[in-house]
Design an enzyme around this catalytic site. Structure first.
Site, PDB file in Angstrom:
ATOM      1  N   PRO A 290       0.793  -1.217   0.000  1.00 22.43           N
ATOM      2  CA  PRO A 290       0.000   0.000   0.000  1.00 22.43           C
ATOM      3  C   PRO A 290       0.827   1.269   0.000  1.00 22.43           C
ATOM      4  CG  PRO A 290       0.007  -1.062   2.151  1.00 22.43           C
ATOM      5  CD  PRO A 290       1.144  -1.579   1.382  1.00 22.43           C
ATOM      6  N   GLU A 291       0.471   2.147  -0.887  1.00 18.08           N
ATOM      7  CA  GLU A 291       0.946   3.525  -0.807  1.00 18.08           C
ATOM      8  C   GLU A 291      -0.265   4.341  -0.334  1.00 18.08           C
ATOM      9  OE1 GLU A 291       3.382   4.779  -4.153  1.00 18.08           O
ATOM     10  OE2 GLU A 291       3.647   2.701  -4.729  1.00 18.08           O
TER      11      GLU A 291
END
Length: 270
Positions: A2-3
């Site tokens: 995840p960003e």
DNA sequence: CCCTGAACCTGACCGC
DNA sequence: TGCGGTCAGGTTCAGG
């Protein structure tokens, strides 16, 4: 995994199921994450979830007594499930609330974190020194220019540093630099203010669009509501090394920068 | 202070 | 089929 867009998609997906709910129990099956999960977390109960906020890639579950700080690391995800959902190999934590809903944390590589603080979470060691949120006015060209002054590190490394700006990971760093026409290896201190202004805009645009599309699903990322992200369809360089640049047709190049895949166009980026 | 590389972990994939 | 090597969306930390 995840960003910022994926974390924000997760936050939005799980919030309707958890807001205002009371914690019934937190079941820790595997406490060995980036840091050991504090024992006190297993004892938390009868606490109302007042809000679910995000700071950088950290999720903050604010309760009447303190705040759960959750980070998804590289491979973590959070899903809403129920008591009948079978527990699988890497399902390390369940947060159970009074409605019967369960927030289930899965993380094969265990680089994520579950922490607890009874102080203001923004003063927590991991969070206090973070740079500005990229989608606020705090993140602007003056800020970037000031921090970049004299720095020799590659601009890609610079914008991925969470003390400079939060939320920009490997995918979106590649994409933003391509859109800004800046070579990822260019020294951070040797970029004009004018070009930094373009980069700021590109970072904001790419993150905003990715959030709108529910993030990027590369392997099996799904938001808290189970839907995949659609932004991978919009990726212009990440994962496309050797393919034609969408602007000039030249084959995209790849190199490693701090052990991270870096894809760019030698014609369009300088 | 600045910068680089190692470390934390598991799983998928590729070539032999 | 098995084995070794490489790679993967993040971040901290040690050491120069």
């Amino acid at each position: 995994m995840p960003e910022l867009p994926e974390v924000e998609t997760t936050r939005r997906g799980i919030t309707p199921h958890l807001l205002g709910q009371t914690i019934k129990s937190i079941v820790v099956r595997q406490p060995k994450l980036r840091w050991p999960i504090p024992g006190v977390i297993s004892t938390l109960k009868r606490l109302k979830i007042k809000s679910i906020k995000r700071r950088g890639k950290y999720l903050l579950f604010e309760t009447s007594k303190g705040t759960l700080i959750v980070h998804l690391g590289m491979s973590g995800s959070l899903r809403i499930v129920n008591e009948t959902t079978p527990v699988e190999k890497h399902d390390h934590v369940d947060l159970c609330v009074s409605s019967g809903v369960i927030l289930r944390y899965t993380d094969p590589r265990r680089f994520g974190a579950w922490l607890w603080t009874e102080d203001d979470p923004l003063t927590h060691k991991l969070i206090a020194s973070l740079g500005p949120e990229p989608l606020t006015d705090e993140f602007n060209v003056e800020h970037l220019v000031a921090l970049a002054k004299g720095r020799k590190i590659a601009v890609k490394t610079f914008i991925m540093n969470s003390h400079v700006v939060v939320g920009v990971g490997n995918i979106y760093a590649n994409e933003a630099l391509f859109q800004a026409g800046i070579h990822p290896e260019r020294a951070a201190g040797r970029i004009s203010k004018k070009r930094y202004a373009v980069l700021v805009t590109c970072i904001k645009t790419v993150l905003t669009r990715a959030v709108e599309q529910g993030g990027t699903t590369l392997k099996d990322f799904v938001g808290g509501d189970g839907k995949p992200g659609y932004f991978q369809q919009s990726l212009q360089v990440y994962g496309r090394q050797g393919e034609a640049c969408c602007q000039c047709g030249n084959a995209l190049s790849e190199l490693r920068l701090n052990q991270r895949a870096t894809v760019f166009c030698t014609v369009c980026q300088s």
